[in-house]
Design an enzyme around this catalytic site. Structure first.
Site, mmCIF file in Angstrom:
data_model
loop_
_atom_site.group_PDB
_atom_site.id
_atom_site.type_symbol
_atom_site.label_atom_id
_atom_site.label_comp_id
_atom_site.label_asym_id
_atom_site.label_seq_id
_atom_site.Cartn_x
_atom_site.Cartn_y
_atom_site.Cartn_z
ATOM 1 N N GLU A 267 0.959 -1.135 0.162
ATOM 2 C CA GLU A 267 0.222 0.138 0.030
ATOM 3 C C GLU A 267 0.960 1.161 -0.045
ATOM 4 O OE1 GLU A 267 -3.493 2.033 2.993
ATOM 5 O OE2 GLU A 267 -2.390 0.366 3.416
ATOM 6 N N LYS A 335 -9.488 2.722 -3.442
ATOM 7 C CA LYS A 335 -10.085 2.239 -2.173
ATOM 8 C C LYS A 335 -11.638 2.782 -1.785
ATOM 9 C CE LYS A 335 -8.907 1.347 2.819
ATOM 10 N NZ LYS A 335 -7.979 1.665 3.907
ATOM 11 N N CYS A 387 -5.962 -2.648 2.670
ATOM 12 C CA CYS A 387 -5.658 -2.606 4.092
ATOM 13 C C CYS A 387 -7.014 -3.072 4.759
ATOM 14 C CB CYS A 387 -5.316 -1.384 4.478
ATOM 15 S SG CYS A 387 -4.666 -1.082 6.041
#
Length: 512
Positions: A267, A335, A387
């Site tokens: 990430e 995301k 995540c």
């Protein structure tokens, strides 16, 4: 004073609730003592027997405070290290979070004792699992949700793991509540019948673990490499560190080109806006394509919106074999589920000036779409999650496609140091592989970087806090689990039936 009279004291029950709640943390990684889940839930239910609704709510709150106070205290590491606030304020914020989450367990216990006050089979076997499912849903939904420490995850290596591909992790939660309630009833009533039923219910799903819901595709086995850069969080967003970070990742990657079909960086491995790194990205893309490898990396992207303002995204892009890289390429993932205070700040005009904790680097992200197409790299189809998103079972399942070769999650758990938080995160990621019967590739900045097999097993991993590369052969799978086909709908139908039956039977009992 004998034990029976002592246990009737509310203060004693509140203290025991704290202890039973804290015991539940042992069920999760890195401890992995899965029976602790049953003991903890059994204690919660037994302590709320023969209590008034407010007393039960207090017991449920204390139990939750014991669980969350011990199980998510890793939040303190990031607040204390990067928050820039006095120690007492840091502690207060962690206590506040634990107390907030405990409201849901308090709500569960209070409503349970209000609607089903009698210690009966009806309460423990029918009402309890249905009500628990509802309150856990609320905990995972209200204020963007925080579905951490769901006890179903404790079974990733336990006897009930076979239920996950069938109905998902929440079905394991449901069954654990039923079994623990029956055990509590057997203990309190000193009756062997609930014990027998609990043992039978617990044993029934065990054979499911031997069902293989997938078909391996050995002819499509590839070599995958995941680069763990181990960049300290304190330096990660330092502009002066950017060039060194790029060198670290490039130097680790160069020897892999032409050998590994897929190379993965974690990430925001590239700690700069994508538009600023066009020369680097295009040069890297060309080198990868020349040698027949593909690379997937986290990066930050900023796009001008219709209001002539920039939306910033936590993004995954692909480089290498195939079509040349382009900034306009749709082969990317943005995301969707953002973490409050870490990736966006509620009431930011008020909170940001108060303390560094409310003004962390890269805490003004915009959401990507809920449903996004899979990433395609070197002919490999990847269902991606960044995540925190990997703990959202239904969202990962909604983005999953029948032609998905692998699940991919990239993360940066450097915020939480050497705490238990990254291990809990890793445990939940393993459950996604089990639910959907696909290998999961997990690339992180400082651990835990690993390859998870389609049955949730750890196939390969490298140590935390080490600058290393995990290289291994991974075989994709095909096939759809029942959970991949239906999601949580069967469980919600079961919850509705149990809830309706519990209310109906309770009304009949009150009329007698």
């Amino acid at each position: 004073m004998d034990f029976a009279s002592l246990i009737e004291r509310q203060r004693i029950r509140l203290l025991l609730a704290l202890l039973f709640g804290a015991c539940g943390t042992l069920a999760f990684s890195p401890y992995d003592v899965w029976p602790a889940a049953i003991i903890s839930l059994m204690g919660l239910q037994a302590l709320t027997f023969n209590r008034r609704p407010l007393q039960s709510a207090a017991i449920g709150f204390c139990w939750g405070f014991g669980l969350f106070g011990s199980g998510i205290n890793w939040v303190y590491v990031s607040i204390a290290t990067f928050g820039g606030m006095p120690g007492p304020v840091n502690i207060f914020l962690v206590v506040l979070l634990a107390a907030y989450l405990s409201l849901y367990t308090g709500l569960f216990a209070g409503v349970l004792s209000r609607l089903w006050p009698k210690t009966t089979w009806l309460r423990v076997a029918i009402a309890t699992p249905a009500l628990w499912q509802v309150t856990e849903f609320l905990r995972g939904w209200v204020l963007t949700g925080f579905p951490w420490l769901q006890f179903g995850y404790s079974q990733i290596d336990g006897p009930l793991k076979g239920l996950a591909p069938l109905m998902g992790v929440e079905a394991i939660n449901f069954l654990l509540m039923m079994v623990s309630g029956l055990l509590a009833l057997a203990l309190v009533k000193r009756n062997w019948r609930p014990l027998v039923v609990a043992v039978v219910l617990f044993a029934l799903p065990f054979p499911l673990r031997y069902i293989q819901w997938f078909t391996p595709q050995p002819e499509k086995t590839i070599q995958v490499s995941m680069v763990q850069g181990d960049i300290p969080q304190s330096l990660k967003w330092d502009e002066g560190q950017l060039l060194n970070t790029l060198k670290i990742y490039y130097n680790a990657t160069a020897p892999l080109m032409g050998k590994s079909s897929l190379i993965i960086w974690p990430e925001s491995a590239i700690t700069d806006l994508e538009i600023n790194q066009q020369p680097f990205l295009k040069a890297l893309d060309g080198e990868l394509r020349d040698k027949g490898s593909s690379l997937v990396t986290g990066i930050v992207d900023a796009r001008l919106n219709k209001q002539n303002r920039y939306d910033t995204y936590n993004t995954i892009i692909t480089l290498g074999k195939g079509a040349p890289y382009s900034y306009e390429s749709a082969d990317r993932y943005n995301k969707n589920h953002l973490v409050p205070f870490g990736e966006f700040v509620p009431l930011e005009s008020i909170l940001r000036p108060l303390a560094p904790f409310f003004d962390l680097p890269m805490s003004s992200f915009s959401r990507g779409p809920y449903i996004q197409p899979p990433l395609s790299a070197n002919g490999i189809e990847l269902t991606a999650a960044i995540c925190y998103e990997i703990i959202l079972a239904e969202q990962v399942r909604d983005n999953f496609r029948p032609d998905t070769d692998y699940l991919l999650t990239i993360s940066n758990d450097a915020w939480f140091g050497k705490s238990i938080g990254p291990w809990q995160h890793f445990q939940m990621a393993r459950m996604r592989a089990l639910e959907l019967a696909r290998p999961l590739l997990r690339s992180t900045n400082n651990g835990i970087t690993a390859v998870i097999g389609p049955q949730g097993e750890i196939q390969a991993m490298i140590p935390q806090f080490a600058r290393e590369v995990l290289t291994t052969n991974v075989t994709p799978t095909t096939g759809l689990t029942p959970y991949a086909r239906t999601g949580n709908w069967p469980l919600w139908v079961l919850t509705a039936l149990f809830g309706f039956a519990a209310v109906l039977m309770s009304l009949r009992q009150r009329r007698k």
